[in-house]
Enzyme design. Structure first.
Site, PDB file in Angstrom:
ATOM      1  N   HIS A  18       0.858  -1.184   0.000  1.00 53.53           N
ATOM      2  CA  HIS A  18       0.000   0.000   0.000  1.00 53.53           C
ATOM      3  C   HIS A  18       0.900   1.241   0.000  1.00 53.53           C
ATOM      4  O   HIS A  18       1.935   1.268   0.675  1.00 53.53           O
ATOM      5  CB  HIS A  18      -0.895  -0.006   1.242  1.00 53.53           C
ATOM      6  CG  HIS A  18      -1.886   1.106   1.278  1.00 53.53           C
ATOM      7  ND1 HIS A  18      -1.541   2.389   1.638  1.00 53.53           N
ATOM      8  CD2 HIS A  18      -3.215   1.144   0.993  1.00 53.53           C
ATOM      9  CE1 HIS A  18      -2.602   3.160   1.582  1.00 53.53           C
ATOM     10  NE2 HIS A  18      -3.631   2.433   1.188  1.00 53.53           N
ATOM     11  N   ASP A  20       0.982   4.152   1.428  1.00 54.46           N
ATOM     12  CA  ASP A  20       1.364   4.699   2.731  1.00 54.46           C
ATOM     13  C   ASP A  20       2.335   3.768   3.462  1.00 54.46           C
ATOM     14  O   ASP A  20       3.217   4.220   4.194  1.00 54.46           O
ATOM     15  CB  ASP A  20       0.137   4.946   3.598  1.00 54.46           C
ATOM     16  CG  ASP A  20      -0.759   6.037   3.040  1.00 54.46           C
ATOM     17  OD1 ASP A  20      -0.237   6.953   2.378  1.00 54.46           O
ATOM     18  OD2 ASP A  20      -1.984   5.967   3.251  1.00 54.46           O
ATOM     19  N   GLU A  46      10.234  11.689   7.152  1.00 56.06           N
ATOM     20  CA  GLU A  46       8.969  11.567   6.425  1.00 56.06           C
ATOM     21  C   GLU A  46       9.278  11.194   4.980  1.00 56.06           C
ATOM     22  O   GLU A  46      10.247  11.699   4.400  1.00 56.06           O
ATOM     23  CB  GLU A  46       8.204  12.895   6.455  1.00 56.06           C
ATOM     24  CG  GLU A  46       8.056  13.514   7.821  1.00 56.06           C
ATOM     25  CD  GLU A  46       7.110  12.757   8.728  1.00 56.06           C
ATOM     26  OE1 GLU A  46       6.331  11.919   8.211  1.00 56.06           O
ATOM     27  OE2 GLU A  46       7.150  12.982   9.944  1.00 56.06           O
ATOM     28  N   GLU A  59      14.372  15.534   9.802  1.00 56.28           N
ATOM     29  CA  GLU A  59      15.512  15.958  10.590  1.00 56.28           C
ATOM     30  C   GLU A  59      16.270  14.745  11.118  1.00 56.28           C
ATOM     31  O   GLU A  59      15.661  13.778  11.562  1.00 56.28           O
ATOM     32  CB  GLU A  59      15.059  16.813  11.783  1.00 56.28           C
ATOM     33  CG  GLU A  59      14.227  18.032  11.400  1.00 56.28           C
ATOM     34  CD  GLU A  59      12.789  17.683  11.083  1.00 56.28           C
ATOM     35  OE1 GLU A  59      12.285  18.128  10.029  1.00 56.28           O
ATOM     36  OE2 GLU A  59      12.171  16.938  11.857  1.00 56.28           O
ATOM     37  N   PHE A 235      -7.897  -4.221 -10.606  1.00 63.46           N
ATOM     38  CA  PHE A 235      -6.986  -3.485  -9.732  1.00 63.46           C
ATOM     39  C   PHE A 235      -5.574  -3.788 -10.230  1.00 63.46           C
ATOM     40  O   PHE A 235      -4.818  -4.506  -9.592  1.00 63.46           O
ATOM     41  CB  PHE A 235      -7.188  -3.927  -8.284  1.00 63.46           C
ATOM     42  CG  PHE A 235      -6.404  -3.151  -7.254  1.00 63.46           C
ATOM     43  CD1 PHE A 235      -5.636  -2.039  -7.588  1.00 63.46           C
ATOM     44  CD2 PHE A 235      -6.450  -3.544  -5.921  1.00 63.46           C
ATOM     45  CE1 PHE A 235      -4.919  -1.342  -6.629  1.00 63.46           C
ATOM     46  CE2 PHE A 235      -5.735  -2.854  -4.947  1.00 63.46           C
ATOM     47  CZ  PHE A 235      -4.966  -1.755  -5.298  1.00 63.46           C
ATOM     48  N   ALA A 244      -0.668   8.412  -4.256  1.00 63.97           N
ATOM     49  CA  ALA A 244       0.501   8.854  -3.496  1.00 63.97           C
ATOM     50  C   ALA A 244       0.442   8.290  -2.083  1.00 63.97           C
ATOM     51  O   ALA A 244      -0.639   8.062  -1.522  1.00 63.97           O
ATOM     52  CB  ALA A 244       0.554  10.377  -3.455  1.00 63.97           C
ATOM     53  N   ASP A 276       5.893   9.462  20.917  1.00 65.18           N
ATOM     54  CA  ASP A 276       4.828   8.965  20.054  1.00 65.18           C
ATOM     55  C   ASP A 276       5.021   7.477  19.796  1.00 65.18           C
ATOM     56  O   ASP A 276       4.053   6.714  19.739  1.00 65.18           O
ATOM     57  CB  ASP A 276       4.837   9.704  18.706  1.00 65.18           C
ATOM     58  CG  ASP A 276       4.074  11.010  18.749  1.00 65.18           C
ATOM     59  OD1 ASP A 276       3.292  11.205  19.692  1.00 65.18           O
ATOM     60  OD2 ASP A 276       4.264  11.834  17.849  1.00 65.18           O
TER      61      ASP A 276
END
Length: 394
Positions: A18, A20, A46, A59, A235, A244, A276
């Site tokens: 996928h 993401d 990221e 960073e 698909f 994206a 986190d």
């Protein structure tokens, strides 16, 4: 999710292909590269993926030589996932890095100095959860949604006929039927899986149906009219060429499938000074040990932190009415005593300053079986259970 009555509950999952999840995998590959070179490295990476393009941003603080290897490592991650298609190929994708040095203002708050211990990398709330619904102490709808996609991946990569012609991008959704608060069967299944252009939908449906039967408990399969495969038709165009992908957009898939609260912070690409990630792992570890110690059938734990502050601001325990003669407030205080919940304490207790994160990027961060050779997924261990029971009986 309530623990009583009769109801339906649904969770979804997505595969490693996928978009993401491709982004998550590359971000965690970057993290592992830095931790391999320096266990004290700082990383907040990221990733954006789209048609034959990958962009790294964020960073870092670590050995400069690592950055020279990142583009090759990203290609290897894409290759391992299985993308060598016209619109997204590990060979041809344009990969650029815009990583830069970590903010000095953040470093001052996080780093230890003099009498000041290491502080949390950000403010926030983190949740951990455990339930007796599966042996892994995970919510059953998410467990089966994840396991179904893992099995499809295994068949695809191993050359098994049950995966022949399927491609990396896939999503699943599993709805379970609960009676008196306990899962008893599957009400419906939805699977969308990328595939080669020459495959018929009937063939794909039969392949996925067999895989579902391989995964589900005996007698749990849903009725045929509630089994949906590629509901929109073909698909073929999938992965980053179809949509994206960005790091950190699948936080419910990564955790408990909606069966428990989520603090909102994503995990992938973040080094373990970022609470986190590390405090969410600690909360899961504590919740799982509470249930493994037979103190409750369900346990939710919330931790909260302030940037630059070493201790948690709060520890909250909710046993959802399933506690076995356990006072939740006392249990919360005890958990704060038997485990150092400072960022440094969590990292040391769970041995998080190691390159163990690429394997967390798909199929969930929780409910996974640790690999003894890698000593990973340490937050899934139940080594505190006996200590918890003993402390409560004092």
């Amino acid at each position: 999710m309530r623990n009583y009555g009769d109801f339906l509950f649904t969770s979804e999952s997505v595969s490693e292909g996928h978009p993401d999840k491709v982004a998550d995998r590359i971000s965690d590959t970057v993290l592992d590269a830095y931790l391999e070179a320096d266990p004290e490295a700082r990383v907040a990476c990221e990733t954006l993926v789209t048609t034959n393009r990958v962009v790294l941003a964020g960073e870092v603080r670590g050995p400069a030589a690592v950055e020279k290897t990142l583009i090759d490592r990203a290609r290897e991650a894409i290759k391992d996932i299985g993308y060598d298609q016209e619109g997204f190929s590990w060979k041809k994708a344009d990969i650029v890095s815009h990583l830069h040095a970590q903010s000095a203002d953040i470093a001052v708050g996080v780093d230890s100095a003099g009498e000041k211990d290491e502080g949390a990398g950000d403010q926030g709330i983190m949740f951990g959860f455990a339930t007796r619904e599966t042996p892994e102490l995970m919510p059953a709808p998410l467990f089966y949604a994840q396991t179904l996609l893992e099995r499809i991946r295994d068949y695809r990569k191993q050359g098994d006929p049950r995966g022949a012609g399927l491609l990396p991008d896939a999503k699943s959704q599993v709805t379970l039927r609960y009676v008196n608060g306990k899962p008893v069967g599957v009400n419906s299944i939805v699977v969308s899986t990328q595939h080669e252009a020459n495959m018929s939908q009937d063939t794909i449906r039969e392949m996925v149906k067999q895989t579902a039967r391989d995964v589900l408990p005996e007698g749990w399969m849903c009725p045929d009219h509630e089994f949906y495969v590629n509901p929109t038709g073909n698909f073929v165009i999938g992965g980053p060429d179809g949509d994206a992908g960005v790091t950190g957009r699948k936080i419910i898939v990564d955790t408990y499938g909606g069966a428990a609260p989520h603090g909102g912070g994503a995990f992938s690409g973040k080094d373990p000074t970022k609470v986190d990630r590390s405090a969410a792992y600690a909360a899961r570890y504590l919740a799982k040990n509470v249930v493994a110690a037979d103190l409750a059938d369900r346990c939710t734990i919330q931790l909260s932190y302030a940037i630059g502050v070493s201790r948690p601001l709060s520890v909250y325990v909710d046993l959802d009415g399933t506690g076995k003669d356990v006072d939740e407030a006392r249990l919360g205080a005890l958990l704060n005593e038997i485990m150092d919940l400072s960022p440094r304490g969590i990292r040391q207790h769970l041995r998080l300053n190691r390159p163990i994160y690429s394997k967390t990027a798909a199929y969930g961060h929780f409910g996974r079986i640790p690999d003894p050779a890698l000593d990973n997924f340490t937050w899934e261990n139940t080594d505190l259970a006996a200590k918890l029971k003993s402390a409560l009986n004092r």
